[in-house]
Design a protein around this motif. Structure first.
Motif, PDB file in Angstrom:
ATOM      1  N   MET A 120       0.829  -1.198   0.000  1.00 26.83           N
ATOM      2  CA  MET A 120       0.000   0.000   0.000  1.00 26.83           C
ATOM      3  C   MET A 120       0.871   1.260   0.000  1.00 26.83           C
ATOM      4  N   LYS A 121       1.926   1.233   0.827  1.00 22.19           N
ATOM      5  CA  LYS A 121       2.822   2.389   0.909  1.00 22.19           C
ATOM      6  C   LYS A 121       3.511   2.619  -0.433  1.00 22.19           C
ATOM      7  N   ASP A 122       3.944   1.524  -1.074  1.00 21.88           N
ATOM      8  CA  ASP A 122       4.583   1.649  -2.390  1.00 21.88           C
ATOM      9  C   ASP A 122       3.624   2.266  -3.400  1.00 21.88           C
ATOM     10  N   PHE A 123       2.374   1.841  -3.358  1.00 25.02           N
ATOM     11  CA  PHE A 123       1.377   2.354  -4.293  1.00 25.02           C
ATOM     12  C   PHE A 123       1.164   3.858  -4.094  1.00 25.02           C
ATOM     13  N   GLY A 131       2.218   6.784  -6.600  1.00 26.59           N
ATOM     14  CA  GLY A 131       1.139   7.677  -7.023  1.00 26.59           C
ATOM     15  C   GLY A 131       1.521   9.140  -6.888  1.00 26.59           C
ATOM     16  N   ILE A 132       2.246   9.470  -5.814  1.00 28.26           N
ATOM     17  CA  ILE A 132       2.698  10.848  -5.604  1.00 28.26           C
ATOM     18  C   ILE A 132       3.630  11.283  -6.733  1.00 28.26           C
ATOM     19  N   SER A 133       4.570  10.410  -7.087  1.00 28.38           N
ATOM     20  CA  SER A 133       5.496  10.725  -8.186  1.00 28.38           C
ATOM     21  C   SER A 133       4.761  10.903  -9.509  1.00 28.38           C
ATOM     22  N   PHE A 134       3.693  10.116  -9.695  1.00 30.51           N
ATOM     23  CA  PHE A 134       2.942  10.199 -10.947  1.00 30.51           C
ATOM     24  C   PHE A 134       2.042  11.434 -10.978  1.00 30.51           C
ATOM     25  N   ILE A 135       1.306  11.667  -9.884  1.00 35.54           N
ATOM     26  CA  ILE A 135       0.354  12.787  -9.827  1.00 35.54           C
ATOM     27  C   ILE A 135       1.072  14.128  -9.937  1.00 35.54           C
ATOM     28  N   PHE A 136       2.207  14.237  -9.224  1.00 37.93           N
ATOM     29  CA  PHE A 136       2.948  15.500  -9.240  1.00 37.93           C
ATOM     30  C   PHE A 136       4.132  15.414 -10.205  1.00 37.93           C
ATOM     31  N   HIS A 137       3.859  14.850 -11.366  1.00 35.44           N
ATOM     32  CA  HIS A 137       4.894  14.750 -12.391  1.00 35.44           C
ATOM     33  C   HIS A 137       5.281  16.154 -12.868  1.00 35.44           C
ATOM     34  N   PRO A 138       6.550  16.375 -13.209  1.00 34.85           N
ATOM     35  CA  PRO A 138       7.006  17.703 -13.650  1.00 34.85           C
ATOM     36  C   PRO A 138       6.212  18.297 -14.811  1.00 34.85           C
ATOM     37  N   LEU A 139       5.616  17.460 -15.647  1.00 32.62           N
ATOM     38  CA  LEU A 139       4.878  17.976 -16.810  1.00 32.62           C
ATOM     39  C   LEU A 139       3.687  18.840 -16.422  1.00 32.62           C
ATOM     40  N   ILE A 143       6.942  14.553  -2.302  1.00 34.30           N
ATOM     41  CA  ILE A 143       7.684  14.218  -3.530  1.00 34.30           C
ATOM     42  C   ILE A 143       9.077  13.722  -3.187  1.00 34.30           C
ATOM     43  N   ALA A 144       9.754  14.428  -2.279  1.00 30.52           N
ATOM     44  CA  ALA A 144      11.112  14.019  -1.871  1.00 30.52           C
ATOM     45  C   ALA A 144      11.082  12.631  -1.247  1.00 30.52           C
ATOM     46  N   THR A 145      10.100  12.384  -0.376  1.00 27.81           N
ATOM     47  CA  THR A 145       9.973  11.074   0.262  1.00 27.81           C
ATOM     48  C   THR A 145       9.723   9.992  -0.779  1.00 27.81           C
ATOM     49  N   SER A 146       8.844  10.293  -1.728  1.00 25.90           N
ATOM     50  CA  SER A 146       8.517   9.340  -2.786  1.00 25.90           C
ATOM     51  C   SER A 146       9.753   8.992  -3.616  1.00 25.90           C
ATOM     52  N   ARG A 147      10.502  10.011  -4.029  1.00 27.70           N
ATOM     53  CA  ARG A 147      11.672   9.766  -4.881  1.00 27.70           C
ATOM     54  C   ARG A 147      12.753   8.991  -4.127  1.00 27.70           C
ATOM     55  N   LEU A 148      12.897   9.271  -2.834  1.00 24.73           N
ATOM     56  CA  LEU A 148      13.878   8.527  -2.027  1.00 24.73           C
ATOM     57  C   LEU A 148      13.437   7.079  -1.841  1.00 24.73           C
ATOM     58  N   HIS A 149      12.156   6.886  -1.533  1.00 23.26           N
ATOM     59  CA  HIS A 149      11.642   5.535  -1.294  1.00 23.26           C
ATOM     60  C   HIS A 149      11.763   4.669  -2.544  1.00 23.26           C
ATOM     61  N   LEU A 150      11.536   5.295  -3.700  1.00 24.65           N
ATOM     62  CA  LEU A 150      11.616   4.559  -4.961  1.00 24.65           C
ATOM     63  C   LEU A 150      13.052   4.411  -5.456  1.00 24.65           C
ATOM     64  N   LYS A 151      13.994   4.952  -4.654  1.00 24.67           N
ATOM     65  CA  LYS A 151      15.426   4.895  -4.996  1.00 24.67           C
ATOM     66  C   LYS A 151      15.718   5.556  -6.353  1.00 24.67           C
ATOM     67  N   ALA A 152      14.921   6.580  -6.668  1.00 19.29           N
ATOM     68  CA  ALA A 152      15.120   7.317  -7.921  1.00 19.29           C
ATOM     69  C   ALA A 152      16.200   8.375  -7.777  1.00 19.29           C
ATOM     70  N   HIS A 153      16.399   8.858  -6.527  1.00 20.93           N
ATOM     71  CA  HIS A 153      17.367   9.920  -6.281  1.00 20.93           C
ATOM     72  C   HIS A 153      17.998   9.758  -4.905  1.00 20.93           C
ATOM     73  N   THR A 154      19.151  10.390  -4.755  1.00 17.15           N
ATOM     74  CA  THR A 154      19.795  10.501  -3.444  1.00 17.15           C
ATOM     75  C   THR A 154      19.369  11.832  -2.813  1.00 17.15           C
ATOM     76  N   ASN A 155      19.720  12.009  -1.545  1.00 17.70           N
ATOM     77  CA  ASN A 155      19.434  13.280  -0.867  1.00 17.70           C
ATOM     78  C   ASN A 155      20.062  14.452  -1.614  1.00 17.70           C
ATOM     79  N   GLN A 156      21.302  14.261  -2.072  1.00 18.57           N
ATOM     80  CA  GLN A 156      22.027  15.334  -2.767  1.00 18.57           C
ATOM     81  C   GLN A 156      21.330  15.715  -4.064  1.00 18.57           C
TER      82      GLN A 156
END
Length: 202
Positions: free
Chosen positions: A1-4, A8-16, A168-181
Motif C-alpha cells: 500500500m505504501k509503495d502504491f 502515485g505521488i510521483s505520478f500525480i505530481f509529475h514535472p509535466l 515528492i522528496a519522500t517518494s523519490r527517495l523511497h523509490l530509490k530514484a534519487h539521493t538526498n544530494q
C-alpha cells in the motif's frame, strides 16, 4: 500500500503538470482583468505544448529506444527530452506568453527555461538533479512571489506546497530514484532562477 501511494505521488505530481499549475494559479489570483477567451486560449496552448506534445514525443523516443521510462532515470536518456523541453519553452515565450502581454507568466516560464537548461548541462556532465523537485520548487517560488506581488494571503497554498514538496522528496527517495544530494540540487535548481528573475517583475 505504501509503495502504491508513493508511486502515485510521483505520478500525480509529475514535472509535466507544474507549468500548467503555475498558469492556473496565476489566473486564479491575479486582480487584472483578462477576458475569458484569452485565459482559455492560454491554458489550452499550455496543455498542448507542455503536456500533450511531450507525452507524444516521449512515446516516439521510447519507440526508437532513446528512453526507457517517463521518469528518465539515467543522465543519458535525459538529454534529448530536456533539450526538446527547452525548445518548447522557448516557443511558449515567443508565441504564447510574451513579455508585453502577461509579464508574470513570461518570467515564470523564463525561470522554467533556466532551470531546464541547468538540468540539461548537469546531465551532460552526468550529474542528476531531481526533475520532480525542480518543477515543484519552481512553482512553489512563483506562488510565493505572486502572493507577495498581489498582497494576498496564500498561507494555505504555501503550507500545502511544502507538504507536497516533502511528499515528492519522500517518494523519490523511497523509490530509490534519487539521493538526498540530487533532491537538494533539484530544489535549488528550481528555486534560484525564479528567485533571481523576481527583480524583473515583482
Amino acid at each position: 500500500m505504501k509503495d502504491f501511494i508513493l508511486k502515485g505521488i510521483s505520478f500525480i505530481f509529475h514535472p509535466l503538470i507544474m507549468p500548467l499549475l503555475g498558469v492556473l494559479f496565476y489566473f486564479s489570483k491575479t486582480p487584472r482583468f483578462i477576458p475569458e477567451p484569452i485565459k482559455n486560449a492560454k491554458v489550452f496552448s499550455i496543455i498542448i505544448l507542455t503536456i500533450v506534445l511531450p507525452i507524444l514525443l516521449f512515446f516516439l523516443l521510447k519507440t526508437i529506444n532513446k528512453v526507457d521510462s517517463i521518469y528518465l532515470k539515467s543522465t543519458k536518456e535525459r538529454l534529448i527530452p530536456l533539450f526538446i523541453n527547452c525548445v518548447i519553452t522557448v516557443l511558449i515565450l515567443i508565441r504564447v506568453l510574451t513579455s508585453n502581454e502577461i509579464i508574470e507568466l513570461y518570467f515564470f516560464f523564463l525561470g522554467i527555461l533556466c532551470s531546464t537548461l541547468t538540468c540539461f548541462i548537469l546531465a551532460i556532465f552526468k550529474i542528476k538533479a531531481s526533475i520532480h523537485m525542480i518543477a515543484a520548487s519552481g512553482f512553489f517560488m512563483f506562488a510565493v512571489a505572486l502572493g507577495i506581488h498581489y498582497q494576498k494571503n496564500i498561507n494555505g497554498t504555501i503550507a500545502l506546497m511544502m507538504i507536497i514538496l516533502g511528499a515528492i522528496a519522500t517518494s523519490r527517495l523511497h523509490l530509490k530514484a534519487h539521493t538526498n544530494q540530487e533532491l537538494i540540487l533539484g530544489l535549488f535548481t528550481g528555486i534560484f532562477p525564479q528567485l533571481i528573475l523576481l527583480n524583473y517583475w515583482l
